[in-house]
Scaffold this motif. Structure first.
Motif, PDB file in Angstrom:
ATOM      1  N   ALA A 279       0.167   5.505   1.283  1.00  0.00           N
ATOM      2  CA  ALA A 279      -0.762   6.380   1.995  1.00  0.00           C
ATOM      3  C   ALA A 279      -1.400   7.381   1.028  1.00  0.00           C
ATOM      4  O   ALA A 279      -0.708   8.202   0.422  1.00  0.00           O
ATOM      5  CB  ALA A 279      -0.030   7.127   3.110  1.00  0.00           C
TER       6      ALA A 279
ATOM      7  N   ARG B 200       0.813  -1.204   0.000  1.00  0.00           N
ATOM      8  CA  ARG B 200       0.000   0.000   0.000  1.00  0.00           C
ATOM      9  C   ARG B 200       0.854   1.264   0.000  1.00  0.00           C
ATOM     10  O   ARG B 200       2.027   1.255   0.321  1.00  0.00           O
ATOM     11  CB  ARG B 200      -0.921   0.030   1.230  1.00  0.00           C
TER      12      ARG B 200
ATOM     13  N   GLN C 242      -7.905   4.676   1.542  1.00  0.00           N
ATOM     14  CA  GLN C 242      -7.261   4.335   2.799  1.00  0.00           C
ATOM     15  C   GLN C 242      -7.331   2.845   3.145  1.00  0.00           C
ATOM     16  O   GLN C 242      -6.461   2.324   3.826  1.00  0.00           O
ATOM     17  CB  GLN C 242      -7.899   5.146   3.936  1.00  0.00           C
TER      18      GLN C 242
ATOM     19  N   TYR D 249       1.969  -4.515   3.403  1.00  0.00           N
ATOM     20  CA  TYR D 249       3.067  -3.599   3.674  1.00  0.00           C
ATOM     21  C   TYR D 249       2.575  -2.190   3.352  1.00  0.00           C
ATOM     22  O   TYR D 249       1.844  -1.996   2.375  1.00  0.00           O
ATOM     23  CB  TYR D 249       4.287  -3.913   2.810  1.00  0.00           C
ATOM     24  N   CYS D 250       2.981  -1.223   4.157  1.00  0.00           N
ATOM     25  CA  CYS D 250       2.503   0.149   3.969  1.00  0.00           C
ATOM     26  C   CYS D 250       3.685   1.098   3.762  1.00  0.00           C
ATOM     27  O   CYS D 250       4.699   1.008   4.466  1.00  0.00           O
ATOM     28  CB  CYS D 250       1.684   0.605   5.170  1.00  0.00           C
TER      29      CYS D 250
ATOM     30  N   THR E 100      -7.242  -1.153   3.004  1.00  0.00           N
ATOM     31  CA  THR E 100      -6.697  -2.324   2.329  1.00  0.00           C
ATOM     32  C   THR E 100      -7.843  -3.259   2.003  1.00  0.00           C
ATOM     33  O   THR E 100      -8.739  -3.467   2.826  1.00  0.00           O
ATOM     34  CB  THR E 100      -5.679  -3.040   3.242  1.00  0.00           C
TER      35      THR E 100
ATOM     36  N   ARG F 205       7.532   2.405  -2.313  1.00  0.00           N
ATOM     37  CA  ARG F 205       6.557   1.364  -2.669  1.00  0.00           C
ATOM     38  C   ARG F 205       6.912   0.693  -3.991  1.00  0.00           C
ATOM     39  O   ARG F 205       6.899  -0.535  -4.107  1.00  0.00           O
ATOM     40  CB  ARG F 205       5.168   1.989  -2.752  1.00  0.00           C
TER      41      ARG F 205
END
Length: 247
Positions: free
Chosen positions: A121, A119, A126, A136-137, A128, A144
């Protein structure tokens, strides 16, 4: 009495502390620190994470709905790849990303494969999707995109918008610059084959060549999801043979 520190082991900056108001010197310190951190990242990312299964990243639109025909097509694509023995990686969001994660989960009731989401931000996106099993963020698109590269063995690009185009072109460029090797990049559908034709027209046939003819053979353009699966199956078989020989 404490012995004095060896200056060779603990070097001291002869200029002393810098006040944050001393703009130029403070800027140089911050700039050098950031460049140093980039070098650390560069060194660390030379180490690719180990994984036991072939991982296929599927890039595609976040705006498709489950009732759209493409949604079902991508879901079936991911299911077939999962049955083949592949982990599925997406951006972890809605639309065709959700379709791919959903297809992975549906085809894997014993939970032997992984449905992964990476993911970023975003204020307007917002959540998932509920079919991501490992998430994973990231705060930046830069980190990313690099994460996708580090953990993926193949890329399948299905219809999408600006974000999908960014992802597709980044992988294409990394393969062109030989920063990635032996990683299939499969474009599915006419929008991507038309993109390659456009690039060939203006980058190669527009008077002054701005690319090499071989660059336009890097993406494997196919018309159907079945053809994409065939391409991944060949690469997956080669990967398994290579992995077995290294054990």
């Amino acid at each position: 009495m404490n012995q004095p520190l060896n200056p060779e082991n603990c070097p001291i900056n002869p200029t002393g502390p810098i006040n944050i108001t001393e703009g130029d010197e403070a800027f140089v310190i911050v700039q050098n620190a950031i460049i140093g951190l980039w070098q650390v990242v560069n060194d660390l990312t030379r180490i690719r994470p180990r994984h036991d299964r072939y991982r296929v990243t599927i890039f595609g639109s976040a705006r498709m709905h489950p009732e759209d025909p493409l949604y079902e097509g991508v879901r079936q694509l991911a299911s077939d790849l999962t049955i083949m023995g592949c982990d599925i990686v997406t951006g972890g969001g809605p639309g065709l990303m959700q379709a791919a994660n959903e297809g992975s989960v549906i085809a894997d009731p014993e939970d032997r494969m992984k449905s992964i989401g990476i993911r970023v931000a975003l204020e307007y996106e917002q959540d998932t999707n509920p079919f991501v099993e490992q998430v994973y963020c990231h705060e930046t698109f830069f980190s990313r995109l690099h994460h996708f590269v580090l953990i993926s063995d193949a890329f399948v690009v299905v219809p999408g918008g600006i974000g999908t185009t960014l992802e597709a072109l980044m992988i294409w460029q990394l393969l062109q610059a030989q920063k990635l090797h032996d990683v299939p990049l499969v474009f599915v559908g006419p929008m991507w084959s038309d993109l390659v034709l456009w690039a060939r027209k203006y980058m190669l046939n527009g008077g002054v060549a701005m690319a090499d003819p071989a660059d336009f053979s890097i993406p494997i353009c196919v018309d159907t999801f079945t053809a994409a699966i065939d391409q991944i199956r060949v690469a997956h078989t080669q990967w398994k043979h290579q992995s077995a020989s290294q054990k």
